[in-house]
Design a protein around this motif. Structure first.
Motif, PDB file in Angstrom:
ATOM      1  N   ASN A   1      -5.477   4.875   5.756  1.00 55.24           N
ATOM      2  CA  ASN A   1      -4.311   5.450   6.424  1.00 55.24           C
ATOM      3  C   ASN A   1      -4.213   4.976   7.870  1.00 55.24           C
ATOM      4  OD1 ASN A   1      -3.046   7.014   4.351  1.00 55.24           O
ATOM      5  ND2 ASN A   1      -4.718   8.499   4.483  1.00 55.24           N
TER       6      ASN A   1
ATOM      7  N   ILE B   1      -2.786   1.473   7.753  1.00 58.34           N
ATOM      8  CA  ILE B   1      -1.343   1.479   7.488  1.00 58.34           C
ATOM      9  C   ILE B   1      -0.571   1.701   8.795  1.00 58.34           C
ATOM     10  CG2 ILE B   1       0.529   2.747   6.355  1.00 58.34           C
ATOM     11  CD1 ILE B   1      -1.461   3.269   4.032  1.00 58.34           C
TER      12      ILE B   1
ATOM     13  N   THR C   1      -3.177   7.745  -0.243  1.00 63.82           N
ATOM     14  CA  THR C   1      -2.697   6.721   0.703  1.00 63.82           C
ATOM     15  C   THR C   1      -1.408   6.029   0.282  1.00 63.82           C
ATOM     16  OG1 THR C   1      -3.906   4.877  -0.342  1.00 63.82           O
ATOM     17  CG2 THR C   1      -5.112   6.200   1.294  1.00 63.82           C
TER      18      THR C   1
ATOM     19  N   LEU D   1      -1.399   3.540  -1.565  1.00 65.44           N
ATOM     20  CA  LEU D   1      -1.771   2.135  -1.733  1.00 65.44           C
ATOM     21  C   LEU D   1      -2.308   1.897  -3.142  1.00 65.44           C
ATOM     22  CD1 LEU D   1      -3.663   1.256   1.578  1.00 65.44           C
ATOM     23  CD2 LEU D   1      -1.508   0.262   0.809  1.00 65.44           C
TER      24      LEU D   1
END
Length: 505
Positions: free
Chosen positions: A59, A62, A98, A100
């Motif tokens: 995170n 990101i 996340t 992802l």
């Protein structure tokens, strides 16, 4: 900002020790920004026990990517320590926390990306690899040794010895033996036994590139540089110093903490044995990584550069075909015909460049099962390929190659077959399409005598006319073609018809 955001690509890569981020300018392939997580709990290098550290780091990465305006980024992870189900569970946990999606990399892919990075980025690689050169990549679960000669990839071998395994063995030995170095040396030697017959008697001097050696990188590679070179005599002096030193000395000398110090002596033992095994005279330590290889692939994929690194995959396929004594002339002829069919039929198969490569690889390895038994050889080919993953291919791609090989002969993919049932629908279609093309190509060289000099293809509504140019008797090829054409018609709804064309002398 100096760098335009659209030029930047974010690569997040996770090993069993930490997560790394690299923001790379794809035009220059230079790292613009990088970040790393804290080391995972050194009492357990299993991903599942470090999920909070992983997701917190992801995170954070990101947010950093957003600060740089990077919209194109992907997340990869080393799958060497996980089975497919565990990887799927962990991937879902990470996605929930996340957003992802993780792309898992197997040992063969990691070897490929590391080699691709060194080939592209190491300043003196072209000069080094004019002669015999080896790349030793020190992975978390496996070590790989790749060979290059005359500036071309030649072969690769996996060694069942990684950082996690070394850590466990070292920790277990210390309390129970007065000389753990000697026992470790024997243990590492046993892991190299399968290479001794390969290099026995080959005494030509070679160079060795060492990758992922954290301690060596920190100690020797200057700031802003990607490598450091030394000769075998200098390494021997360093080796004798290191194996007799205390952990505290090693931590100070290499500027590492307790997470890394346990690997230093075992890796020096391994490198020392490799040097003796392949007669190394020059050693190059490099900090070029998997992320560099992933960036090269991305630049190729979007058309910024062309590296031709997929040649390594073809060479690996040729190596396994040679090991199982298949006919080189037959596989070359079948490849030529199959790829011609692929190129001429793009508007009906709707497959891409990557699938073309998979077809080429399948043409090369489909007959390796003959080494086991000619009867049902296609099944033998499949299980050999399932056990021998090809460098540079994902688990799914390796499965496609195995299944296309299974169905390239007399057996067709059908819904009730367990091997075909377990594949995802999209994968099933790729297997069926590629197998249909390979079967036609294989039929056109059924005699193994290369009777057909070339073919031409024309589509007419529900028929495909293949004109085979030959002045020889094609009775066997026509019979085989009629037996193998059914799959093509079933998959594409187009009936293949073979016609012979005589050539003017």
């Amino acid at each position: 900002m100096i760098y335009l955001a659209e030029k930047l690509y974010g690569i997040i890569y996770m090993t069993s020790r930490q997560v790394n981020l690299a923001i790379i300018n794809l035009h220059s392939l230079k790292v613009v920004e990088s970040a790393t997580s804290n080391f995972f709990d050194n009492r357990s290098y299993e991903y599942k026990h470090n999920i909070e550290t992983i997701t917190t780091s992801l995170n954070g990465f990101i947010h950093l990517l957003k600060d740089y305006g990077v919209k194109n980024y992907h997340f990869w992870a080393n799958q060497q320590s996980l089975d497919a189900i565990s990887a799927r569970y962990l991937g879902e946990q990470i996605y929930i926390r996340t957003s992802l999606r993780v792309r898992w990399l197997n040992t063969s892919q990691l070897t490929y990306y590391k080699a691709a990075a060194v080939i592209t980025h190491l300043d003196n690689f072209k000069k080094l690899s004019l002669a015999s050169t080896f790349l030793l990549s020190l992975g978390s679960e496996r070590v790989s040794l790749s060979h290059f000669n005359k500036q071309k990839f030649a072969s690769t071998w996996n060694i069942d010895l990684g950082a996690v395994q070394i850590h466990e063995v070292s920790a277990a030995l210390k309390p129970v033996t007065s000389n753990p170095v000697e026992v470790l040396d024997d243990y590492i030697g046993s892991k190299l036994e399968h290479l001794r017959h390969i290099f026995f008697g080959k005494r030509a001097p070679s160079s060795l590139i060492i990758q992922d050696a954290t301690a060596l990188n920190k100690r020797f590679i200057p700031q802003g540089k990607s490598y450091y070179a030394l000769n075998s005599t200098e390494f021997d002096e360093l080796y004798r110093k290191i194996i007799s030193s205390s952990d505290q000395f090693l931590m100070d000398y290499f500027n590492v903490d307790e997470n890394d110090v346990a690997r230093i002596v075992p890796y020096f033992l391994l490198i020392h044995k490799i040097i003796k095994l392949i007669n190394v005279k020059k050693i190059v330590v490099t900090n070029i990584t998997v992320s560099d290889g992933l960036a090269i692939e991305r630049a190729d994929k979007i058309g910024i550069s062309t590296s031709h690194l997929e040649e390594m995959i073809v060479t690996a396929a040729e190596n396994i075909a040679g090991r199982y004594l298949t006919s080189k002339s037959h596989r070359e002829n079948v490849s030529k015909i199959a790829l011609h069919l692929f190129d001429q039929l793009k508007k009906i198969h709707h497959l891409g460049k990557r699938e073309r490569l998979l077809l080429q690889v399948a043409c090369i390895v489909a007959d390796i099962g003959n080494y086991i038994n000619q009867q049902g050889h296609y099944r033998h080919s499949a299980y050999i390929l399932e056990a021998n993953k090809l460098i540079g291919l994902s688990n799914e791609e390796n499965q496609i190659i195995a299944e296309v090989s299974r169905y390239h002969s007399s057996e067709s993919p059908e819904s009730q077959q367990p091997h075909f049932q377990k594949l995802d629908p999209e994968v099933q279609m790729k297997v069926a399409k590629l197998a249909a093309l390979l079967r036609l190509a294989d039929a056109l060289d059924d005699s193994r005598e290369e009777k057909i000099s070339k073919i031409s293809v024309s589509l007419r509504n529900t028929e495909m006319i293949i004109s085979a140019y030959s002045n020889q008797n094609l009775a066997l090829e026509k019979w085989s073609f009629s037996n193998k054409a059914d799959l093509f018609e079933e998959v594409f709804g187009i009936k293949p018809i073979l016609k012979q064309r005589r050539q003017l002398k």
